[in-house]
Design an enzyme around this catalytic site. Structure first.
Site, mmCIF file in Angstrom:
data_model
loop_
_atom_site.group_PDB
_atom_site.id
_atom_site.type_symbol
_atom_site.label_atom_id
_atom_site.label_comp_id
_atom_site.label_asym_id
_atom_site.label_seq_id
_atom_site.Cartn_x
_atom_site.Cartn_y
_atom_site.Cartn_z
ATOM 1 N N HIS A 41 3.474 2.057 -4.996
ATOM 2 C CA HIS A 41 4.872 2.185 -5.443
ATOM 3 C C HIS A 41 5.023 1.411 -6.769
ATOM 4 O O HIS A 41 5.700 0.378 -6.833
ATOM 5 C CB HIS A 41 5.816 1.642 -4.354
ATOM 6 C CG HIS A 41 7.235 2.095 -4.476
ATOM 7 N ND1 HIS A 41 7.682 2.936 -5.480
ATOM 8 C CD2 HIS A 41 8.341 1.802 -3.724
ATOM 9 C CE1 HIS A 41 8.983 3.148 -5.320
ATOM 10 N NE2 HIS A 41 9.404 2.481 -4.271
ATOM 11 N N ARG A 51 7.567 11.834 -5.332
ATOM 12 C CA ARG A 51 7.459 10.971 -4.151
ATOM 13 C C ARG A 51 6.746 11.779 -3.090
ATOM 14 O O ARG A 51 7.267 12.808 -2.630
ATOM 15 C CB ARG A 51 8.845 10.515 -3.677
ATOM 16 C CG ARG A 51 8.821 9.879 -2.309
ATOM 17 C CD ARG A 51 10.084 9.139 -1.981
ATOM 18 N NE ARG A 51 10.171 7.913 -2.744
ATOM 19 C CZ ARG A 51 10.989 6.893 -2.452
ATOM 20 N NH1 ARG A 51 11.811 6.974 -1.429
ATOM 21 N NH2 ARG A 51 10.988 5.804 -3.194
ATOM 22 N N GLN A 110 8.481 0.372 -8.306
ATOM 23 C CA GLN A 110 9.093 -0.758 -7.606
ATOM 24 C C GLN A 110 8.535 -2.077 -8.146
ATOM 25 O O GLN A 110 9.292 -3.022 -8.391
ATOM 26 C CB GLN A 110 8.812 -0.638 -6.099
ATOM 27 C CG GLN A 110 9.481 -1.715 -5.279
ATOM 28 C CD GLN A 110 10.999 -1.614 -5.328
ATOM 29 O OE1 GLN A 110 11.564 -0.564 -5.085
ATOM 30 N NE2 GLN A 110 11.682 -2.712 -5.656
ATOM 31 N N ASP A 151 9.079 -6.004 3.410
ATOM 32 C CA ASP A 151 9.411 -4.575 3.408
ATOM 33 C C ASP A 151 9.402 -4.120 4.872
ATOM 34 O O ASP A 151 8.968 -4.858 5.767
ATOM 35 C CB ASP A 151 8.380 -3.805 2.567
ATOM 36 C CG ASP A 151 8.692 -2.305 2.460
ATOM 37 O OD1 ASP A 151 9.839 -1.903 2.734
ATOM 38 O OD2 ASP A 151 7.774 -1.527 2.095
ATOM 39 N N CYS A 189 12.336 -4.410 -1.322
ATOM 40 C CA CYS A 189 12.495 -3.185 -2.119
ATOM 41 C C CYS A 189 13.676 -2.348 -1.655
ATOM 42 O O CYS A 189 14.194 -1.524 -2.419
ATOM 43 C CB CYS A 189 11.211 -2.371 -2.079
ATOM 44 S SG CYS A 189 10.743 -1.891 -0.400
ATOM 45 N N ARG A 195 15.601 -1.206 -10.970
ATOM 46 C CA ARG A 195 14.876 0.071 -10.927
ATOM 47 C C ARG A 195 15.361 0.963 -12.074
ATOM 48 O O ARG A 195 14.556 1.637 -12.735
ATOM 49 C CB ARG A 195 15.103 0.786 -9.578
ATOM 50 C CG ARG A 195 14.485 0.104 -8.364
ATOM 51 C CD ARG A 195 12.968 0.158 -8.394
ATOM 52 N NE ARG A 195 12.468 1.517 -8.506
ATOM 53 C CZ ARG A 195 12.303 2.373 -7.477
ATOM 54 N NH1 ARG A 195 12.573 1.950 -6.245
ATOM 55 N NH2 ARG A 195 11.836 3.600 -7.677
HETATM 56 N N1 CP Z 1 12.968 1.043 -2.988
HETATM 57 C C1 CP Z 1 13.002 2.398 -2.996
HETATM 58 O O1 CP Z 1 12.101 3.060 -3.493
HETATM 59 O O2 CP Z 1 14.143 2.928 -2.453
HETATM 60 P P1 CP Z 1 14.400 4.476 -2.110
HETATM 61 O O3 CP Z 1 13.500 4.835 -0.968
HETATM 62 O O4 CP Z 1 15.856 4.510 -1.744
HETATM 63 O O5 CP Z 1 14.099 5.297 -3.339
HETATM 64 N N1 NVA Z 2 7.109 1.033 2.385
HETATM 65 C C1 NVA Z 2 8.331 1.801 2.390
HETATM 66 C C2 NVA Z 2 9.011 1.686 1.053
HETATM 67 C C3 NVA Z 2 10.304 2.442 0.923
HETATM 68 C C4 NVA Z 2 10.911 2.313 -0.445
HETATM 69 C C5 NVA Z 2 8.001 3.249 2.724
HETATM 70 O O1 NVA Z 2 6.991 3.752 2.214
HETATM 71 O O2 NVA Z 2 8.738 3.871 3.487
#
Ligand code: CP
Ligand code: NVA
Length: 298
Positions: free
Chosen positions: A126, A100, A129, A217, A257, A285
């Site tokens: 993502h 990430r 997701q 989101d 998400c 997930r």
């Molecule tokens: N939706 C998602 O990726 O959640 P987290 O940020 O908790 O991993």
């Molecule tokens: N768009 C959000 C998604 C979190 C799962 C972010 O990048 O923070």
């Protein structure tokens, strides 16, 4: 070497296979309990996570493997060791890398590990997701073919991977954003070039009209916290409240998400309504990631 850096790295058949496998793992979590026997997934996190971290860790365990949580607050990457050197070292230890990251390009750099690389969210995409979202829509709407998902809010990483999903399935995606917050034009064009049904609008009601799925989101993603206040004003008309949700089909589902910012992009009324499937979506997930790990590392 096969990766999952973008959903477009996978063919339509591979996406369909992952979704079939995920449904199987949901019914029988230990169906492939030895698939990752003796194997390790290194999980690099530059940003916070609840769902991604926990689901990948448990999915790896269910396949008989081990997952290592590597926060950049703790590893030398956070003190300036290069991503390329980190990749080469982790490649000597681990059998796969999930990461990430902020800059999407770091995922490409991690391929220097010689191991499958999985995008656990970047500023651009993502994909994990979107796979869980696809599984959730199939569970609640029977199929993706001919279904319309209306995404309202910021044209961000989650929106981009939903657009990619439209390029790999029969899902139609309508995106409603304020002006200046549209999804990346290159991603939209690439999806359309592959025959995806993707439309953009600046009118939230037009985006949602008659949709099967209403999706939103956060208005300010991780790394954009200092823009949150300015964005909140612009994004208010895109809040999914009862009035906006009622413009979708009467049996439309609500998706997010998570994490949700209740009272901002969605009201309690909508996210807690019987038509909200956000916790099925979060659970999926786990099942889709088990499928991804099985396909890339099993
Ligand atoms: N939706 C998602 O990726 O959640 P987290 O940020 O908790 O991993
Ligand atoms: N768009 C959000 C998604 C979190 C799962 C972010 O990048 O923070």
């Amino acid at each position: 070497m096969k990766h999952l850096i973008s959903l477009l790295d996978w063919s339509r058949d591979e996406v369909a296979r992952a979704l079939d496998l995920a449904a199987r793992f949901k019914k029988d979590p230990l169906a492939k309990r030895d698939a990752l026997d003796g194997k390790t997934l290194g999980m690099i996190f530059e940003k916070s996570s609840t769902r991604t971290r926990v689901s990948f860790e448990i999915a790896t365990l269910r396949l008989g493997g081990h997952a290592l949580f590597l926060s950049t607050r703790d590893i030398q990457l956070g003190r300036g060791e290069t991503i390329g050197d980190t990749a080469r070292v982790l490649g000597r230890f681990c059998d796969g890398i999930m990461a990430r990251v902020f800059e999407h390009e770091k995922l490409d750099a991690l391929t220097a590990s010689g191991r499958p690389v999985i995008n656990g969210l970047s500023d651009l995409l993502h994909p994990c997701q979107a796979l869980a979202d696809a599984m959730t829509i199939i569970e609640h709407k029977g199929t993706l073919d001919g279904r319309t998902l209306a995404y309202v809010g910021d044209g961000n990483n989650v929106a981009h991977s939903l657009i990619n999903l439209a390029a790999r399935t029969g899902l139609t995606v309508r995106v409603g954003t304020p002006e200046g917050y549209e999804p990346d034009a290159g991603i939209v064009e690439a999806a359309r070039a592959e025959g995806a049904q993707v439309t953009l609008t600046h009118d939230p009601a037009e985006a949602v009209a008659g949709a099967d799925v209403v999706y939103t989101d956060t208005w300010a993603s991780m790394g954009q916290e200092d823009e949150a206040e300015a964005r909140a004003k612009l994004f208010t008309p895109f809040r999914v409240d009862e009035a906006l949700f009622s413009k979708a089909k009467p049996d439309a589902i609500f998706m997010h998400c998570l994490p949700a910012h209740r009272g901002e992009e969605v009201t309690d009324e909508v996210i807690d309504s019987p038509r909200s499937v956000v916790f099925d979506e979060a659970e999926n997930r786990l099942h889709t990631e088990q499928a991804v790990l099985f396909m890339l590392m099993g």
